[in-house]
Scaffold this motif. Structure first.
Motif, PDB file in Angstrom:
ATOM      1  N   HIS A 243       0.849  -1.192   0.000  1.00  0.00           N
ATOM      2  CA  HIS A 243       0.000   0.000   0.000  1.00  0.00           C
ATOM      3  C   HIS A 243       0.885   1.242   0.000  1.00  0.00           C
ATOM      4  O   HIS A 243       1.916   1.295   0.685  1.00  0.00           O
ATOM      5  CB  HIS A 243      -0.925   0.034   1.217  1.00  0.00           C
ATOM      6  N   ALA A 244       0.445   2.225  -0.786  1.00  0.00           N
ATOM      7  CA  ALA A 244       1.153   3.504  -0.836  1.00  0.00           C
ATOM      8  C   ALA A 244       0.728   4.383   0.343  1.00  0.00           C
ATOM      9  O   ALA A 244      -0.311   4.169   0.966  1.00  0.00           O
ATOM     10  CB  ALA A 244       0.842   4.201  -2.151  1.00  0.00           C
ATOM     11  N   PHE A 245       1.555   5.381   0.595  1.00  0.00           N
ATOM     12  CA  PHE A 245       1.266   6.335   1.652  1.00  0.00           C
ATOM     13  C   PHE A 245       0.457   7.519   1.111  1.00  0.00           C
ATOM     14  O   PHE A 245       0.599   7.922  -0.049  1.00  0.00           O
ATOM     15  CB  PHE A 245       2.552   6.893   2.259  1.00  0.00           C
ATOM     16  N   GLY A 246      -0.385   8.064   1.983  1.00  0.00           N
ATOM     17  CA  GLY A 246      -1.081   9.320   1.725  1.00  0.00           C
ATOM     18  C   GLY A 246      -1.037  10.162   2.988  1.00  0.00           C
ATOM     19  O   GLY A 246      -0.262   9.891   3.915  1.00  0.00           O
ATOM     20  N   ASP A 247      -1.881  11.170   3.045  1.00  0.00           N
ATOM     21  CA  ASP A 247      -1.909  12.044   4.213  1.00  0.00           C
ATOM     22  C   ASP A 247      -2.520  11.314   5.411  1.00  0.00           C
ATOM     23  O   ASP A 247      -3.462  10.523   5.275  1.00  0.00           O
ATOM     24  CB  ASP A 247      -2.722  13.303   3.907  1.00  0.00           C
ATOM     25  N   GLY A 248      -2.001  11.573   6.586  1.00  0.00           N
ATOM     26  CA  GLY A 248      -2.525  10.968   7.799  1.00  0.00           C
ATOM     27  C   GLY A 248      -1.499  10.994   8.912  1.00  0.00           C
ATOM     28  O   GLY A 248      -0.405  11.541   8.756  1.00  0.00           O
ATOM     29  N   ASP A 249      -1.880  10.398  10.031  1.00  0.00           N
ATOM     30  CA  ASP A 249      -0.991  10.459  11.197  1.00  0.00           C
ATOM     31  C   ASP A 249      -0.728   9.093  11.828  1.00  0.00           C
ATOM     32  O   ASP A 249      -0.136   9.014  12.897  1.00  0.00           O
ATOM     33  CB  ASP A 249      -1.579  11.398  12.256  1.00  0.00           C
ATOM     34  N   HIS A 250      -1.189   8.002  11.163  1.00  0.00           N
ATOM     35  CA  HIS A 250      -0.891   6.678  11.716  1.00  0.00           C
ATOM     36  C   HIS A 250      -1.074   5.611  10.647  1.00  0.00           C
ATOM     37  O   HIS A 250      -1.712   5.847   9.604  1.00  0.00           O
ATOM     38  CB  HIS A 250      -1.803   6.363  12.914  1.00  0.00           C
ATOM     39  N   LEU A 251      -0.499   4.455  10.922  1.00  0.00           N
ATOM     40  CA  LEU A 251      -0.632   3.276  10.065  1.00  0.00           C
ATOM     41  C   LEU A 251      -1.165   2.122  10.897  1.00  0.00           C
ATOM     42  O   LEU A 251      -0.818   1.993  12.072  1.00  0.00           O
ATOM     43  CB  LEU A 251       0.724   2.880   9.481  1.00  0.00           C
ATOM     44  N   MET A 252      -1.986   1.281  10.282  1.00  0.00           N
ATOM     45  CA  MET A 252      -2.355   0.015  10.916  1.00  0.00           C
ATOM     46  C   MET A 252      -1.455  -1.067  10.337  1.00  0.00           C
ATOM     47  O   MET A 252      -1.461  -1.320   9.130  1.00  0.00           O
ATOM     48  CB  MET A 252      -3.822  -0.328  10.646  1.00  0.00           C
ATOM     49  N   ILE A 253      -0.651  -1.668  11.203  1.00  0.00           N
ATOM     50  CA  ILE A 253       0.289  -2.705  10.763  1.00  0.00           C
ATOM     51  C   ILE A 253       0.154  -3.907  11.689  1.00  0.00           C
ATOM     52  O   ILE A 253       0.348  -3.786  12.902  1.00  0.00           O
ATOM     53  CB  ILE A 253       1.746  -2.203  10.761  1.00  0.00           C
ATOM     54  N   CYS A 254      -0.210  -5.030  11.128  1.00  0.00           N
ATOM     55  CA  CYS A 254      -0.393  -6.272  11.893  1.00  0.00           C
ATOM     56  C   CYS A 254      -1.362  -6.067  13.054  1.00  0.00           C
ATOM     57  O   CYS A 254      -1.151  -6.584  14.159  1.00  0.00           O
ATOM     58  CB  CYS A 254       0.940  -6.830  12.380  1.00  0.00           C
ATOM     59  N   GLY A 255      -2.411  -5.286  12.806  1.00  0.00           N
ATOM     60  CA  GLY A 255      -3.435  -5.068  13.821  1.00  0.00           C
ATOM     61  C   GLY A 255      -3.083  -4.058  14.879  1.00  0.00           C
ATOM     62  O   GLY A 255      -3.850  -3.857  15.821  1.00  0.00           O
ATOM     63  N   VAL A 256      -1.938  -3.372  14.736  1.00  0.00           N
ATOM     64  CA  VAL A 256      -1.468  -2.414  15.738  1.00  0.00           C
ATOM     65  C   VAL A 256      -1.478  -0.997  15.133  1.00  0.00           C
ATOM     66  O   VAL A 256      -1.005  -0.795  14.004  1.00  0.00           O
ATOM     67  CB  VAL A 256      -0.050  -2.773  16.222  1.00  0.00           C
ATOM     68  N   SER A 350      -1.799 -13.150  17.377  1.00  0.00           N
ATOM     69  CA  SER A 350      -2.190 -14.281  18.221  1.00  0.00           C
ATOM     70  C   SER A 350      -3.605 -14.102  18.746  1.00  0.00           C
ATOM     71  O   SER A 350      -4.419 -15.036  18.737  1.00  0.00           O
ATOM     72  CB  SER A 350      -1.193 -14.431  19.383  1.00  0.00           C
ATOM     73  N   GLU A 351      -3.918 -12.894  19.180  1.00  0.00           N
ATOM     74  CA  GLU A 351      -5.253 -12.603  19.712  1.00  0.00           C
ATOM     75  C   GLU A 351      -6.325 -12.759  18.632  1.00  0.00           C
ATOM     76  O   GLU A 351      -7.393 -13.338  18.875  1.00  0.00           O
ATOM     77  CB  GLU A 351      -5.282 -11.181  20.276  1.00  0.00           C
ATOM     78  N   ILE A 352      -6.047 -12.272  17.445  1.00  0.00           N
ATOM     79  CA  ILE A 352      -7.035 -12.329  16.358  1.00  0.00           C
ATOM     80  C   ILE A 352      -7.279 -13.759  15.915  1.00  0.00           C
ATOM     81  O   ILE A 352      -8.420 -14.171  15.689  1.00  0.00           O
ATOM     82  CB  ILE A 352      -6.568 -11.480  15.165  1.00  0.00           C
ATOM     83  N   THR A 353      -6.223 -14.538  15.804  1.00  0.00           N
ATOM     84  CA  THR A 353      -6.322 -15.872  15.211  1.00  0.00           C
ATOM     85  C   THR A 353      -6.591 -16.982  16.213  1.00  0.00           C
ATOM     86  O   THR A 353      -7.001 -18.074  15.824  1.00  0.00           O
ATOM     87  CB  THR A 353      -5.027 -16.215  14.463  1.00  0.00           C
ATOM     88  N   GLY A 354      -6.340 -16.720  17.506  1.00  0.00           N
ATOM     89  CA  GLY A 354      -6.444 -17.782  18.488  1.00  0.00           C
ATOM     90  C   GLY A 354      -5.241 -18.701  18.485  1.00  0.00           C
ATOM     91  O   GLY A 354      -5.240 -19.756  19.127  1.00  0.00           O
ATOM     92  N   LEU A 355      -4.192 -18.321  17.790  1.00  0.00           N
ATOM     93  CA  LEU A 355      -2.975 -19.125  17.691  1.00  0.00           C
ATOM     94  C   LEU A 355      -2.019 -18.750  18.820  1.00  0.00           C
ATOM     95  O   LEU A 355      -1.941 -17.588  19.224  1.00  0.00           O
ATOM     96  CB  LEU A 355      -2.314 -18.853  16.333  1.00  0.00           C
ATOM     97  N   SER A 356      -1.313 -19.738  19.335  1.00  0.00           N
ATOM     98  CA  SER A 356      -0.299 -19.447  20.344  1.00  0.00           C
ATOM     99  C   SER A 356       0.725 -18.490  19.767  1.00  0.00           C
ATOM    100  O   SER A 356       1.126 -18.591  18.593  1.00  0.00           O
ATOM    101  CB  SER A 356       0.392 -20.745  20.786  1.00  0.00           C
ATOM    102  N   ILE A 357       1.198 -17.550  20.586  1.00  0.00           N
ATOM    103  CA  ILE A 357       2.166 -16.562  20.100  1.00  0.00           C
ATOM    104  C   ILE A 357       3.464 -17.228  19.646  1.00  0.00           C
ATOM    105  O   ILE A 357       4.185 -16.703  18.795  1.00  0.00           O
ATOM    106  CB  ILE A 357       2.435 -15.488  21.183  1.00  0.00           C
ATOM    107  N   SER A 358       3.734 -18.415  20.167  1.00  0.00           N
ATOM    108  CA  SER A 358       4.935 -19.149  19.750  1.00  0.00           C
ATOM    109  C   SER A 358       4.827 -19.631  18.306  1.00  0.00           C
ATOM    110  O   SER A 358       5.812 -20.093  17.726  1.00  0.00           O
ATOM    111  CB  SER A 358       5.180 -20.343  20.676  1.00  0.00           C
ATOM    112  N   ARG A 359       3.641 -19.527  17.708  1.00  0.00           N
ATOM    113  CA  ARG A 359       3.425 -19.945  16.322  1.00  0.00           C
ATOM    114  C   ARG A 359       3.227 -18.750  15.385  1.00  0.00           C
ATOM    115  O   ARG A 359       2.748 -18.914  14.271  1.00  0.00           O
ATOM    116  CB  ARG A 359       2.223 -20.884  16.238  1.00  0.00           C
TER     117      ARG A 359
END
Length: 393
Positions: A243-256, A350-359
């Motif tokens: 995805h290209a950048f545009g105007d704004g003040d934050h990015l959503m990356i990996c749910g964060v 991990s929270e979204i998928t229900g997968l252990s964080i070790s995976r």
């Protein structure tokens, strides 16, 4: 059209599981790469007809429980008692303010409950008010005396093995438990027995032979082998997004949400990491790509949070009887710096998928100032997903 009943579930997990041998309470041991309790709880948490899941745990196991089911949404755990009966009663009282119509009561030691069995339990409770899943007895049963002599041979055709989840109208089973506690009765081994004692007619519905209860060390060995055999179709998919950048003040990356001097130009929230993971999972399923399931021409996805897309992809795996074994995403950008946020992103996936964080793996690299990512015009992401499906899929 009548409204569907409001259904809650109680997961009974306060026992110590001493017959399962060394290794701590059996509900927190691993089976097939997941804890027993996670496997037992996840189908209820994901079932569309279950609005609340009420765990009941031993207060000494709070840290174990929190770590084991971190990725699942559930009510605050109630504290169990010395018997299964008192633990279930505690769970019922904890649920009482929510006023469910139906409650499903399930043992955490049964980690192979299916969505179909849960649906049958809800339907049976709505139809009869009190019902238990049951499977036929295939062996001849003998009633044996204290000295080992055979006293009787019950008619096998009328015998059934009771399982969980046992399903009831909430108000009637809560009343039955309260009456039993008031009368000092604490010797019931399941909730159907309490319902029978309270004068209710308990019906049966079709159980599931795979819905095994883990009791002994041999059970763990047998079911581990069965899982490995049944989910032996191992598949890998890859994904890519940019995805290209545009105007704004934050990015959503990996749910964060990551503060930045730019924002993504995108139809949804533009989360390249989650989009790449969705494509990787769908690719492993040979089930199209993110654009075929969530076309950017559809206005309902404008500004949508990408965790919805990732949950959808995970549900596609679950619906085919599979499990995700590993997820990996690599982010390609000069800025923002991903390293300080890596573990936060892993935890969110991990929270979204229900997968252990070790995976879950999150990596990052730059393009050495080359190309559009090097010029900080946007971010790219690659992903890989490994899933396990039944051989007959």
């Amino acid at each position: 059209m009548p409204k569907p009943p409001r259904t809650a579930a109680i997961l009974v997990a306060a026992g110590r599981g001493l017959r399962a041998g060394a290794g701590g309470p059996k509900q927190y041991r691993m089976i097939g790469g997941q804890t027993v309790i996670f496997r037992a709880m996840e189908p209820f948490c994901r079932h569309p007809q279950v609005f609340a899941v009420q765990p009941v745990v031993n207060p000494d196991d709070t840290a174990l429980f929190t770590d084991a089911v971190r990725a699942l949404r559930h009510a605050p755990p109630a504290h169990g008692g010395a018997t299964r009966q008192t633990s279930v009663h505690a769970g019922l009282e904890a649920l009482a303010p929510e006023r469910p119509d139906i409650v499903l009561i399930h043992d955490a030691a049964r980690p192979f409950v299916s969505a179909d069995l849960i649906s049958r339990a809800i339907e049976a409770a709505g139809r009869t008010g009190a019902a238990v899943p049951a499977i036929p007895v295939t062996d001849t049963i003998k009633l044996v005396g204290e000295t080992g002599d055979v006293e009787a041979t019950p008619e096998r055709a009328r015998l059934r093995i009771a399982q969980t989840p046992q399903a009831f109208r909430f108000d009637v089973i809560l009343d039955a438990h309260r009456r039993a506690a008031h009368d000092g009765r604490s010797d019931f081994t399941d909730d159907a027995a309490i319902a029978e004692w309270a004068g209710l007619t308990v019906m049966t519905f079709e159980g599931d032979p795979a819905n095994m209860k883990l009791t002994t060390p041999e059970d763990f060995v047998r079911e581990e082998a069965r899982l490995a055999a049944s989910l032996g179709d191992i598949r890998t998919g890859t994904g890519y997004d940019v995805h290209a950048f545009g105007d704004g003040d934050h990015l959503m990356i990996c749910g964060v949400r990551v503060p930045h001097t730019k924002a993504f130009l995108a139809h949804s929230d533009g989360d390249v990491g989650l989009h790449a993971l969705v494509d990787a999972i769908l690719g492993a399923l040979a089930d199209g790509d993110i654009g075929s399931h969530f076309p950017p021409s559809d206005p309902q996805w404008k500004g949508a949070a990408s965790d919805r897309f990732l949950k959808y992809a995970v549900d596609r795996v679950t619906a085919r009887g599979g499990r995700i074994a590993n997820l990996e995403v690599t982010l390609i950008c000069e800025r923002p710096k991903i390293g300080p946020l890596r573990d936060v992103m892993r935890a969110r996936i991990s929270e979204i998928t229900g997968l252990s964080i070790s995976r879950v793996a999150v990596k990052a690299t730059t393009s050495e100032r080359l190309g559009f990512t090097g010029r900080e015009e946007g971010i790219a992401a690659t992903a890989c997903a490994t899933i396990r499906l039944p051989w007959n899929d």
